[in-house]
Design a protein around this motif. Structure first.
Motif, PDB file in Angstrom:
ATOM      1  N   TYR A  34       0.830  -1.202   0.000  1.00 54.51           N
ATOM      2  CA  TYR A  34       0.000   0.000   0.000  1.00 54.51           C
ATOM      3  C   TYR A  34       0.868   1.256   0.000  1.00 54.51           C
ATOM      4  O   TYR A  34       0.650   2.179  -0.790  1.00 54.51           O
ATOM      5  CB  TYR A  34      -0.938  -0.016   1.216  1.00 54.51           C
ATOM      6  N   TRP A  35       1.840   1.305   0.896  1.00 57.25           N
ATOM      7  CA  TRP A  35       2.720   2.476   0.958  1.00 57.25           C
ATOM      8  C   TRP A  35       3.460   2.668  -0.355  1.00 57.25           C
ATOM      9  O   TRP A  35       3.572   3.789  -0.849  1.00 57.25           O
ATOM     10  CB  TRP A  35       3.718   2.334   2.095  1.00 57.25           C
ATOM     11  N   ALA A  36       3.962   1.591  -0.927  1.00 64.06           N
ATOM     12  CA  ALA A  36       4.731   1.686  -2.178  1.00 64.06           C
ATOM     13  C   ALA A  36       3.858   2.157  -3.330  1.00 64.06           C
ATOM     14  O   ALA A  36       4.264   3.011  -4.121  1.00 64.06           O
ATOM     15  CB  ALA A  36       5.360   0.338  -2.502  1.00 64.06           C
ATOM     16  N   GLN A  37       2.662   1.629  -3.437  1.00 68.50           N
ATOM     17  CA  GLN A  37       1.784   2.017  -4.544  1.00 68.50           C
ATOM     18  C   GLN A  37       1.245   3.426  -4.350  1.00 68.50           C
ATOM     19  O   GLN A  37       1.037   4.146  -5.322  1.00 68.50           O
ATOM     20  CB  GLN A  37       0.674   0.999  -4.720  1.00 68.50           C
ATOM     21  N   ASP A  48       9.130  -5.912  -5.530  1.00 66.79           N
ATOM     22  CA  ASP A  48      10.578  -5.848  -5.324  1.00 66.79           C
ATOM     23  C   ASP A  48      10.903  -5.081  -4.041  1.00 66.79           C
ATOM     24  O   ASP A  48      11.789  -5.463  -3.278  1.00 66.79           O
ATOM     25  CB  ASP A  48      11.277  -5.175  -6.505  1.00 66.79           C
ATOM     26  N   LEU A  49      10.162  -4.005  -3.822  1.00 66.03           N
ATOM     27  CA  LEU A  49      10.394  -3.185  -2.644  1.00 66.03           C
ATOM     28  C   LEU A  49      10.148  -3.978  -1.362  1.00 66.03           C
ATOM     29  O   LEU A  49      10.936  -3.882  -0.413  1.00 66.03           O
ATOM     30  CB  LEU A  49       9.494  -1.952  -2.672  1.00 66.03           C
ATOM     31  N   VAL A  50       9.082  -4.749  -1.316  1.00 66.90           N
ATOM     32  CA  VAL A  50       8.784  -5.552  -0.124  1.00 66.90           C
ATOM     33  C   VAL A  50       9.963  -6.469   0.189  1.00 66.90           C
ATOM     34  O   VAL A  50      10.382  -6.586   1.343  1.00 66.90           O
ATOM     35  CB  VAL A  50       7.471  -6.350  -0.304  1.00 66.90           C
ATOM     36  N   GLN A  51      10.521  -7.086  -0.839  1.00 68.25           N
ATOM     37  CA  GLN A  51      11.676  -7.953  -0.628  1.00 68.25           C
ATOM     38  C   GLN A  51      12.876  -7.158  -0.114  1.00 68.25           C
ATOM     39  O   GLN A  51      13.586  -7.608   0.789  1.00 68.25           O
ATOM     40  CB  GLN A  51      12.030  -8.676  -1.920  1.00 68.25           C
ATOM     41  N   THR A  80      10.763   1.875   4.401  1.00 74.72           N
ATOM     42  CA  THR A  80      10.039   1.674   3.141  1.00 74.72           C
ATOM     43  C   THR A  80      10.128   2.911   2.258  1.00 74.72           C
ATOM     44  O   THR A  80      10.415   2.809   1.056  1.00 74.72           O
ATOM     45  CB  THR A  80       8.566   1.310   3.417  1.00 74.72           C
ATOM     46  N   LEU A  81       9.899   4.074   2.834  1.00 79.06           N
ATOM     47  CA  LEU A  81       9.963   5.313   2.055  1.00 79.06           C
ATOM     48  C   LEU A  81      11.370   5.564   1.525  1.00 79.06           C
ATOM     49  O   LEU A  81      11.541   5.998   0.382  1.00 79.06           O
ATOM     50  CB  LEU A  81       9.487   6.496   2.896  1.00 79.06           C
ATOM     51  N   ASN A  82      12.372   5.275   2.325  1.00 79.18           N
ATOM     52  CA  ASN A  82      13.752   5.451   1.851  1.00 79.18           C
ATOM     53  C   ASN A  82      14.058   4.513   0.696  1.00 79.18           C
ATOM     54  O   ASN A  82      14.705   4.915  -0.282  1.00 79.18           O
ATOM     55  CB  ASN A  82      14.743   5.250   2.993  1.00 79.18           C
ATOM     56  N   LYS A  83      13.605   3.276   0.778  1.00 79.27           N
ATOM     57  CA  LYS A  83      13.811   2.329  -0.318  1.00 79.27           C
ATOM     58  C   LYS A  83      13.033   2.764  -1.564  1.00 79.27           C
ATOM     59  O   LYS A  83      13.525   2.624  -2.682  1.00 79.27           O
ATOM     60  CB  LYS A  83      13.406   0.909   0.094  1.00 79.27           C
TER      61      LYS A  83
END
Length: 101
Positions: A34-37, A48-51, A80-83
């Motif tokens: 959710y955060w990534a999208q 990929d980000l979750v991994q 997560t935001l930094n990635k």
């Protein structure tokens, strides 16, 4: 889920506890996606980000000191935001120009 179980965090500190990591992934993957999208990553990029976030956690959690007065989820969101930012920066640079000789 509004809070993170301190016992789960403690179990995650051992990278050998596969059951704890499976539980973490089950609980937190939807939130990480959710955060990534929300930032604008595609579904594949979010996956990929979750991994990547899980790899960072595996590295950082053994030294992590849980403080009940602070939010684990806020720390997780920061990672997560930094990635996400790293990914978007790499994407904006485009493919590297290679000199051919």
């Amino acid at each position: 889920m509004n809070t993170t179980s301190p016992s789960l965090i403690e179990r995650l500190r051992s990278t050998e506890d596969q059951q704890a990591w499976n539980r973490f992934v089950d609980l937190y993957s939807p939130l990480l996606y959710y955060w990534a999208q929300k930032i604008g990553l595609s579904q594949d990029q979010a996956s990929d980000l979750v991994q990547e976030v899980c790899l960072v956690l595996m590295d950082k959690l053994p030294e992590f000191e849980y403080d009940p007065s602070r939010s684990f989820r806020s720390w997780l969101r920061t990672i997560t935001l930094n990635k996400c930012r790293d990914h978007l920066r790499k994407q904006s640079r485009g493919p590297r120009n290679e000199k051919t000789g």
